[in-house]
Design a protein around this motif. Sequence first.
Motif, PDB file in Angstrom:
ATOM      1  N   MET A 107      -9.456   8.123  -7.141  1.00 60.65           N
ATOM      2  CA  MET A 107      -8.870   8.115  -5.818  1.00 60.65           C
ATOM      3  C   MET A 107      -7.414   7.707  -5.949  1.00 60.65           C
ATOM      4  SD  MET A 107     -10.205   6.114  -2.429  1.00 60.65           S
ATOM      5  CE  MET A 107     -11.495   7.248  -1.969  1.00 60.65           C
ATOM      6  N   SER A 108      -6.537   8.431  -5.283  1.00 59.78           N
ATOM      7  CA  SER A 108      -5.108   8.165  -5.383  1.00 59.78           C
ATOM      8  C   SER A 108      -4.669   7.100  -4.372  1.00 59.78           C
ATOM      9  CB  SER A 108      -4.314   9.453  -5.149  1.00 59.78           C
ATOM     10  OG  SER A 108      -4.427   9.833  -3.800  1.00 59.78           O
ATOM     11  N   ILE A 109      -3.498   6.557  -4.604  1.00 58.06           N
ATOM     12  CA  ILE A 109      -2.957   5.543  -3.702  1.00 58.06           C
ATOM     13  C   ILE A 109      -2.728   6.131  -2.315  1.00 58.06           C
ATOM     14  CG2 ILE A 109      -0.984   4.023  -3.278  1.00 58.06           C
ATOM     15  CD1 ILE A 109      -0.750   3.725  -6.329  1.00 58.06           C
ATOM     16  N   SER A 110      -2.255   7.369  -2.254  1.00 62.57           N
ATOM     17  CA  SER A 110      -2.014   7.981  -0.942  1.00 62.57           C
ATOM     18  C   SER A 110      -3.320   8.218  -0.188  1.00 62.57           C
ATOM     19  CB  SER A 110      -1.234   9.280  -1.092  1.00 62.57           C
ATOM     20  OG  SER A 110      -1.960  10.219  -1.856  1.00 62.57           O
ATOM     21  N   THR A 111      -4.403   8.524  -0.897  1.00 60.49           N
ATOM     22  CA  THR A 111      -5.703   8.685  -0.247  1.00 60.49           C
ATOM     23  C   THR A 111      -6.196   7.356   0.307  1.00 60.49           C
ATOM     24  OG1 THR A 111      -6.254  10.486  -1.766  1.00 60.49           O
ATOM     25  CG2 THR A 111      -8.078   9.470  -0.569  1.00 60.49           C
ATOM     26  N   ILE A 112      -6.006   6.299  -0.459  1.00 58.40           N
ATOM     27  CA  ILE A 112      -6.411   4.968  -0.011  1.00 58.40           C
ATOM     28  C   ILE A 112      -5.619   4.560   1.228  1.00 58.40           C
ATOM     29  CG2 ILE A 112      -6.412   2.511  -0.626  1.00 58.40           C
ATOM     30  CD1 ILE A 112      -6.972   3.453  -3.539  1.00 58.40           C
ATOM     31  N   ALA A 113      -4.314   4.793   1.196  1.00 55.56           N
ATOM     32  CA  ALA A 113      -3.469   4.452   2.349  1.00 55.56           C
ATOM     33  C   ALA A 113      -3.857   5.286   3.566  1.00 55.56           C
ATOM     34  CB  ALA A 113      -2.002   4.651   2.001  1.00 55.56           C
ATOM     35  N   ALA A 156      -8.082  -5.980   8.147  1.00 59.12           N
ATOM     36  CA  ALA A 156      -8.531  -5.641   6.794  1.00 59.12           C
ATOM     37  C   ALA A 156      -7.949  -4.297   6.365  1.00 59.12           C
ATOM     38  CB  ALA A 156     -10.055  -5.607   6.738  1.00 59.12           C
ATOM     39  N   ASN A 157      -7.972  -3.317   7.260  1.00 60.07           N
ATOM     40  CA  ASN A 157      -7.387  -2.019   6.942  1.00 60.07           C
ATOM     41  C   ASN A 157      -5.883  -2.119   6.739  1.00 60.07           C
ATOM     42  OD1 ASN A 157      -9.398   0.249   6.968  1.00 60.07           O
ATOM     43  ND2 ASN A 157      -9.949  -0.764   8.878  1.00 60.07           N
ATOM     44  N   ALA A 158      -5.216  -2.946   7.533  1.00 58.75           N
ATOM     45  CA  ALA A 158      -3.771  -3.135   7.387  1.00 58.75           C
ATOM     46  C   ALA A 158      -3.444  -3.757   6.030  1.00 58.75           C
ATOM     47  CB  ALA A 158      -3.229  -3.997   8.524  1.00 58.75           C
ATOM     48  N   MET A 159      -4.269  -4.690   5.583  1.00 61.59           N
ATOM     49  CA  MET A 159      -4.042  -5.315   4.276  1.00 61.59           C
ATOM     50  C   MET A 159      -4.224  -4.300   3.147  1.00 61.59           C
ATOM     51  SD  MET A 159      -5.589  -9.151   4.989  1.00 61.59           S
ATOM     52  CE  MET A 159      -6.272  -9.286   3.404  1.00 61.59           C
ATOM     53  N   VAL A 160      -5.216  -3.426   3.281  1.00 64.37           N
ATOM     54  CA  VAL A 160      -5.415  -2.378   2.276  1.00 64.37           C
ATOM     55  C   VAL A 160      -4.196  -1.462   2.243  1.00 64.37           C
ATOM     56  CG1 VAL A 160      -6.771  -0.314   1.713  1.00 64.37           C
ATOM     57  CG2 VAL A 160      -7.929  -2.434   2.351  1.00 64.37           C
ATOM     58  N   PHE A 161      -3.710  -1.079   3.415  1.00 64.14           N
ATOM     59  CA  PHE A 161      -2.529  -0.211   3.489  1.00 64.14           C
ATOM     60  C   PHE A 161      -1.324  -0.887   2.850  1.00 64.14           C
ATOM     61  CE2 PHE A 161       1.303   1.418   5.462  1.00 64.14           C
ATOM     62  CZ  PHE A 161       1.141   2.778   5.256  1.00 64.14           C
ATOM     63  N   GLU A 162      -1.085  -2.146   3.178  1.00 65.83           N
ATOM     64  CA  GLU A 162       0.065  -2.873   2.626  1.00 65.83           C
ATOM     65  C   GLU A 162      -0.047  -3.025   1.112  1.00 65.83           C
ATOM     66  OE1 GLU A 162       0.445  -6.552   4.759  1.00 65.83           O
ATOM     67  OE2 GLU A 162       0.895  -5.520   6.629  1.00 65.83           O
ATOM     68  N   THR A 163      -1.257  -3.270   0.613  1.00 62.24           N
ATOM     69  CA  THR A 163      -1.456  -3.386  -0.832  1.00 62.24           C
ATOM     70  C   THR A 163      -1.161  -2.059  -1.517  1.00 62.24           C
ATOM     71  OG1 THR A 163      -3.109  -5.115  -0.512  1.00 62.24           O
ATOM     72  CG2 THR A 163      -3.108  -3.985  -2.637  1.00 62.24           C
ATOM     73  N   GLY A 164      -1.631  -0.963  -0.910  1.00 57.77           N
ATOM     74  CA  GLY A 164      -1.329   0.357  -1.465  1.00 57.77           C
ATOM     75  C   GLY A 164       0.161   0.633  -1.485  1.00 57.77           C
ATOM     76  N   ALA A 165       0.848   0.249  -0.414  1.00 55.71           N
ATOM     77  CA  ALA A 165       2.299   0.439  -0.354  1.00 55.71           C
ATOM     78  C   ALA A 165       3.006  -0.409  -1.419  1.00 55.71           C
ATOM     79  CB  ALA A 165       2.821   0.089   1.037  1.00 55.71           C
ATOM     80  N   ASP A 166       2.519  -1.630  -1.627  1.00 57.07           N
ATOM     81  CA  ASP A 166       3.114  -2.492  -2.656  1.00 57.07           C
ATOM     82  C   ASP A 166       2.911  -1.905  -4.052  1.00 57.07           C
ATOM     83  OD1 ASP A 166       3.899  -4.258  -0.701  1.00 57.07           O
ATOM     84  OD2 ASP A 166       2.260  -5.690  -1.064  1.00 57.07           O
ATOM     85  N   ILE A 167       1.717  -1.388  -4.309  1.00 56.78           N
ATOM     86  CA  ILE A 167       1.440  -0.772  -5.614  1.00 56.78           C
ATOM     87  C   ILE A 167       2.315   0.459  -5.801  1.00 56.78           C
ATOM     88  CG2 ILE A 167      -0.315   0.458  -6.960  1.00 56.78           C
ATOM     89  CD1 ILE A 167      -2.382  -1.466  -5.716  1.00 56.78           C
ATOM     90  N   TRP A 168       2.438   1.265  -4.741  1.00 57.47           N
ATOM     91  CA  TRP A 168       3.281   2.451  -4.816  1.00 57.47           C
ATOM     92  C   TRP A 168       4.732   2.070  -5.134  1.00 57.47           C
ATOM     93  CZ3 TRP A 168       2.302   7.408  -5.234  1.00 57.47           C
ATOM     94  CH2 TRP A 168       3.339   8.313  -5.029  1.00 57.47           C
ATOM     95  N   GLU A 169       5.223   1.032  -4.465  1.00 52.46           N
ATOM     96  CA  GLU A 169       6.590   0.579  -4.705  1.00 52.46           C
ATOM     97  C   GLU A 169       6.769   0.090  -6.136  1.00 52.46           C
ATOM     98  OE1 GLU A 169       9.400  -2.992  -3.074  1.00 52.46           O
ATOM     99  OE2 GLU A 169       8.146  -1.963  -1.611  1.00 52.46           O
ATOM    100  N   MET A 170       5.771  -0.618  -6.655  1.00 52.81           N
ATOM    101  CA  MET A 170       5.838  -1.110  -8.026  1.00 52.81           C
ATOM    102  C   MET A 170       5.846   0.057  -9.016  1.00 52.81           C
ATOM    103  SD  MET A 170       3.270  -3.663 -10.093  1.00 52.81           S
ATOM    104  CE  MET A 170       3.331  -4.856  -8.791  1.00 52.81           C
TER     105      MET A 170
END
Length: 101
Positions: free
Chosen positions: A1-7, A80-94
Motif C-alpha cells: 500500500m502506498s503512502i498516497s493510498t493511506i492518506a 484518528a484518521n487525521a493523525m494517520v493523514f498527518e503521519t503519511g504527510a510527514d513520511i512523504w516529506e521525509m
Amino acid sequence: MSISTIAGTALLGMRAQTTRISAIASNVANSSTPGYNRLNTSLTSVASGSVEAIVGPTDSDVDAATELTDLIVAEQSYNANAMVFETGADIWEMLMSIKRD
C-alpha cells in the motif's frame, strides 16, 4: 500500500465522520420537532478498502445521551484518521528530503 493510498483512505475516513457529525447535528437541532425521526449513520467498507457513510432515518426518537455518545465516538474517529493523514504527510516529506539529498 502506498503512502498516497493511506492518506486517501484517511481523508475518506474523515469525510465519513464529518457526515456522521452532520447527522448528529441535525438530530439535536430537530429533537423537539414533532414527528422527527432520528437519523442514523451507517459506515460501510467499499472495494478500495476505505469507508463510506450512509445516512438514513430510523423509527426512533432523538435521545440526547445517544447523540452525545455518538458525537464523542465520531470526534475520536476523525482525530484518528487525521493523525494517520498527518503521519503519511510527514513520511512523504521525509522521503522527498532524502530524495533531494
